[in-house]
Design a protein around this motif. Structure first.
Motif, mmCIF file in Angstrom:
data_model
loop_
_atom_site.group_PDB
_atom_site.id
_atom_site.type_symbol
_atom_site.label_atom_id
_atom_site.label_comp_id
_atom_site.label_asym_id
_atom_site.label_seq_id
_atom_site.Cartn_x
_atom_site.Cartn_y
_atom_site.Cartn_z
ATOM 1 N N GLY A 8 52.468 -11.380 42.925
ATOM 2 C CA GLY A 8 51.792 -12.516 43.547
ATOM 3 C C GLY A 8 50.836 -12.078 44.642
ATOM 4 O O GLY A 8 50.080 -11.109 44.492
ATOM 5 N N ALA A 72 58.282 -9.553 46.519
ATOM 6 C CA ALA A 72 57.480 -10.700 46.073
ATOM 7 C C ALA A 72 57.549 -11.814 47.103
ATOM 8 O O ALA A 72 58.561 -11.974 47.788
ATOM 9 C CB ALA A 72 57.972 -11.202 44.718
ATOM 10 N N PRO A 73 56.504 -12.613 47.188
ATOM 11 C CA PRO A 73 56.527 -13.771 48.100
ATOM 12 C C PRO A 73 57.410 -14.880 47.510
ATOM 13 O O PRO A 73 57.853 -14.758 46.366
ATOM 14 C CB PRO A 73 55.061 -14.217 48.155
ATOM 15 C CG PRO A 73 54.324 -13.419 47.147
ATOM 16 C CD PRO A 73 55.249 -12.484 46.455
ATOM 17 N N PRO A 74 57.644 -15.951 48.271
ATOM 18 C CA PRO A 74 58.396 -17.078 47.713
ATOM 19 C C PRO A 74 57.775 -17.542 46.402
ATOM 20 O O PRO A 74 56.543 -17.532 46.251
ATOM 21 C CB PRO A 74 58.272 -18.156 48.806
ATOM 22 C CG PRO A 74 58.085 -17.389 50.075
ATOM 23 C CD PRO A 74 57.266 -16.185 49.680
ATOM 24 N N VAL A 75 58.638 -17.976 45.477
ATOM 25 C CA VAL A 75 58.171 -18.286 44.127
ATOM 26 C C VAL A 75 57.456 -19.646 44.078
ATOM 27 O O VAL A 75 57.560 -20.460 44.996
ATOM 28 C CB VAL A 75 59.352 -18.295 43.126
ATOM 29 C CG1 VAL A 75 60.066 -16.955 43.156
ATOM 30 C CG2 VAL A 75 60.293 -19.455 43.397
ATOM 31 N N SER A 76 56.766 -19.871 42.975
ATOM 32 C CA SER A 76 56.105 -21.166 42.738
ATOM 33 C C SER A 76 55.983 -21.385 41.238
ATOM 34 O O SER A 76 54.896 -21.421 40.694
ATOM 35 C CB SER A 76 54.735 -21.209 43.411
ATOM 36 O OG SER A 76 53.911 -20.156 42.943
ATOM 37 N N GLY A 77 57.136 -21.550 40.582
ATOM 38 C CA GLY A 77 57.128 -21.821 39.134
ATOM 39 C C GLY A 77 56.843 -23.279 38.851
ATOM 40 O O GLY A 77 56.627 -24.077 39.759
ATOM 41 N N GLY A 78 56.872 -23.611 37.588
ATOM 42 C CA GLY A 78 56.806 -25.034 37.159
ATOM 43 C C GLY A 78 55.447 -25.660 37.242
ATOM 44 O O GLY A 78 54.619 -25.325 38.016
ATOM 45 N N ASP B 50 51.338 -15.239 38.003
ATOM 46 C CA ASP B 50 51.835 -13.868 37.946
ATOM 47 C C ASP B 50 53.315 -13.946 37.592
ATOM 48 O O ASP B 50 54.034 -14.817 38.089
ATOM 49 C CB ASP B 50 51.643 -13.200 39.315
ATOM 50 C CG ASP B 50 51.869 -11.694 39.262
ATOM 51 O OD1 ASP B 50 51.971 -11.135 38.153
ATOM 52 O OD2 ASP B 50 51.947 -11.083 40.349
ATOM 53 N N HIS B 80 57.288 -21.401 29.609
ATOM 54 C CA HIS B 80 56.391 -21.333 30.761
ATOM 55 C C HIS B 80 55.193 -20.466 30.425
ATOM 56 O O HIS B 80 55.338 -19.417 29.813
ATOM 57 C CB HIS B 80 57.136 -20.741 31.957
ATOM 58 C CG HIS B 80 56.649 -21.250 33.276
ATOM 59 N ND1 HIS B 80 55.377 -21.007 33.738
ATOM 60 C CD2 HIS B 80 57.261 -21.997 34.212
ATOM 61 C CE1 HIS B 80 55.242 -21.593 34.922
ATOM 62 N NE2 HIS B 80 56.368 -22.210 35.232
ATOM 63 N N LEU B 121 57.941 -16.707 39.505
ATOM 64 C CA LEU B 121 56.548 -16.870 39.080
ATOM 65 C C LEU B 121 55.750 -17.115 40.346
ATOM 66 O O LEU B 121 56.252 -17.725 41.290
ATOM 67 C CB LEU B 121 56.411 -18.071 38.139
ATOM 68 C CG LEU B 121 57.005 -17.885 36.741
ATOM 69 C CD1 LEU B 121 57.436 -19.213 36.152
ATOM 70 C CD2 LEU B 121 55.974 -17.214 35.829
ATOM 71 N N TRP B 122 54.523 -16.635 40.331
ATOM 72 C CA TRP B 122 53.681 -16.774 41.524
ATOM 73 C C TRP B 122 52.326 -17.295 41.086
ATOM 74 O O TRP B 122 51.681 -16.754 40.204
ATOM 75 C CB TRP B 122 53.568 -15.408 42.224
ATOM 76 C CG TRP B 122 54.926 -14.927 42.642
ATOM 77 C CD1 TRP B 122 55.583 -15.227 43.792
ATOM 78 C CD2 TRP B 122 55.808 -14.091 41.879
ATOM 79 N NE1 TRP B 122 56.834 -14.641 43.801
ATOM 80 C CE2 TRP B 122 56.997 -13.940 42.634
ATOM 81 C CE3 TRP B 122 55.741 -13.462 40.626
ATOM 82 C CZ2 TRP B 122 58.079 -13.187 42.194
ATOM 83 C CZ3 TRP B 122 56.815 -12.711 40.188
ATOM 84 C CH2 TRP B 122 57.963 -12.574 40.961
ATOM 85 N N TRP B 133 47.007 -18.733 47.202
ATOM 86 C CA TRP B 133 48.336 -18.548 46.610
ATOM 87 C C TRP B 133 49.213 -19.717 47.023
ATOM 88 O O TRP B 133 49.199 -20.159 48.170
ATOM 89 C CB TRP B 133 48.952 -17.223 47.067
ATOM 90 C CG TRP B 133 48.321 -16.053 46.378
ATOM 91 C CD1 TRP B 133 47.269 -15.312 46.810
ATOM 92 C CD2 TRP B 133 48.698 -15.512 45.108
ATOM 93 N NE1 TRP B 133 46.953 -14.337 45.901
ATOM 94 C CE2 TRP B 133 47.820 -14.436 44.839
ATOM 95 C CE3 TRP B 133 49.678 -15.835 44.159
ATOM 96 C CZ2 TRP B 133 47.908 -13.682 43.660
ATOM 97 C CZ3 TRP B 133 49.767 -15.070 42.993
ATOM 98 C CH2 TRP B 133 48.885 -14.004 42.750
#
Lengths: 78, 153, 153, 78
Positions: A8, A72-78, B50, B80, B121-122, B133
């Motif tokens: 990310g 990795a940074p905090p996630v952002s799925g979905g 990512d 996804h 996921l990013w 981001w």
């Protein structure tokens, strides 16, 4: 040396995704990575994910030269 | 098993395949997350996801397994995207099948809350205002926290 | 507008058409109700839905309008079969589109609860054990009653 | 005479869906329809829907020979 993976925004800011980095613990690796000013700021934010050999870890964890360590940074799925 | 796809996904085809041949299922709930052309008033030209191939699928599958353990489901699926997504395209598709509709609604809702806050996921938005981001919102974490107090049904 | 269809409905095609060309929608939730081959341990060969053409569509559309007034939606649709339905076929398809997912989940959930308890349709099951007319279950009325205390979001 | 429509189990039990029935109110029509034993039992169950000229009504409502009156059991959509 441990193999370090970045994801990310970390990879984006650092300009690389995978590299060998000298360090005997996850926080030692963070200290080396933080020599890059933009990455230092990102790594210090709350919610950073640290993964050693594909297992999420908390706190400072010792690593060997054979280990794979991902940040990795905090996630952002979905 | 959860899958990660590099390229367009077709929610309708996924829904039809998920429903096909089932005579034991009364209720199927699907969620489709679409890429919007603007978020928070900023135009988005490309959304880039990512992922860590292998690790991300494993983590998504673990979230799916949590949902299966929590709800009385007949089936559950999650797909996804990763890589570059354009406005209007689907980013994520989740479907839950159960004998009764409350279970199917809750399971799809639960799995989406978990994917939003826990799937590795990013997400990056690129547009005329530059690059940004994204992180899960406070509302996403609040949604996910709703389930901490609930019991299986 | 809600529609009543005499003949098979294709949830996947309806979902794709509903999602097509949208760049303002972040979340689409769909519900598909399928005909089961057995209910309460009794085999079902045919499900027959009686409707009052015109009156039923109007009543369904009024329920849709209630959902639109209650939730901050971008779009909402409902398609219901009438006539004879076979196990595995779709009986009802509902889809809700909103900027954010909680609204889309709630609206689809709400509309299904209303259709189950208030849409003028009458369901009959025929099988080897004979003919049985169905009414909304106590759990359906309990689900619908959940919304009486809630406010718009 | 008012035109009476039956739906669902009511139509099934009665053996017809539409017919003219003598009666000056919805309950007067119900009384006539209840001469059919099976229908009487169904009409007496709670949750019956009564619709006069496509408007749902409650209680006993006066009707004219030009009115259309529908009776239906509790619904089961979805």
């Amino acid at each position: 040396m441990p193999r370090v993976l970045l994801f990310g925004a970390f990879a984006d800011v650092a300009g690389w995704r995978e590299r060998e980095v000298e360090g005997a613990s996850t926080e030692a690796l963070v200290a080396v990575l933080s020599e890059h000013e933009g990455l230092a700021e990102r790594l210090a934010r709350p919610g950073r994910m640290t993964v050693v050999n594909r297992v999420v870890v908390r706190g400072d964890v010792a690593v060997t030269p054979e280990d794979e360590v991902a940040f990795a940074p905090p996630v952002s799925g979905g | 098993m959860a899958t990660l796809v590099d390229g367009p996904i077709d929610p309708g085809a996924l829904l039809d395949a998920f429903c096909a041949g089932r005579t034991d299922v009364g209720a199927v709930v699907s969620f489709t997350g679409l890429c919007r052309a603007a978020t928070d008033g900023r135009a988005v030209e490309t959304l880039t996801l990512d992922a860590w191939r292998g690790f991300t699928e494993e983590a998504m599958t673990a979230l799916e397994d949590e949902a299966r353990a929590r709800f009385d489901l007949i089936d559950l699926m999650a797909v996804h995207r990763w890589g570059e997504v354009r406005p209007g395209e689907a980013i994520v598709f989740v479907a839950a099948a159960a004998a009764h509709r409350r279970t199917a609604f809750d399971a799809a809702d639960y799995l989406m809350d978990q994917l939003k806050t826990r799937a590795p996921l990013w997400k990056r938005e690129d547009g005329p205002d530059g690059r940004r981001w994204i992180e899960a919102r406070a509302s996403d974490h609040a949604d996910a926290a709703r389930w901490n107090m609930e019991t299986k049904r």
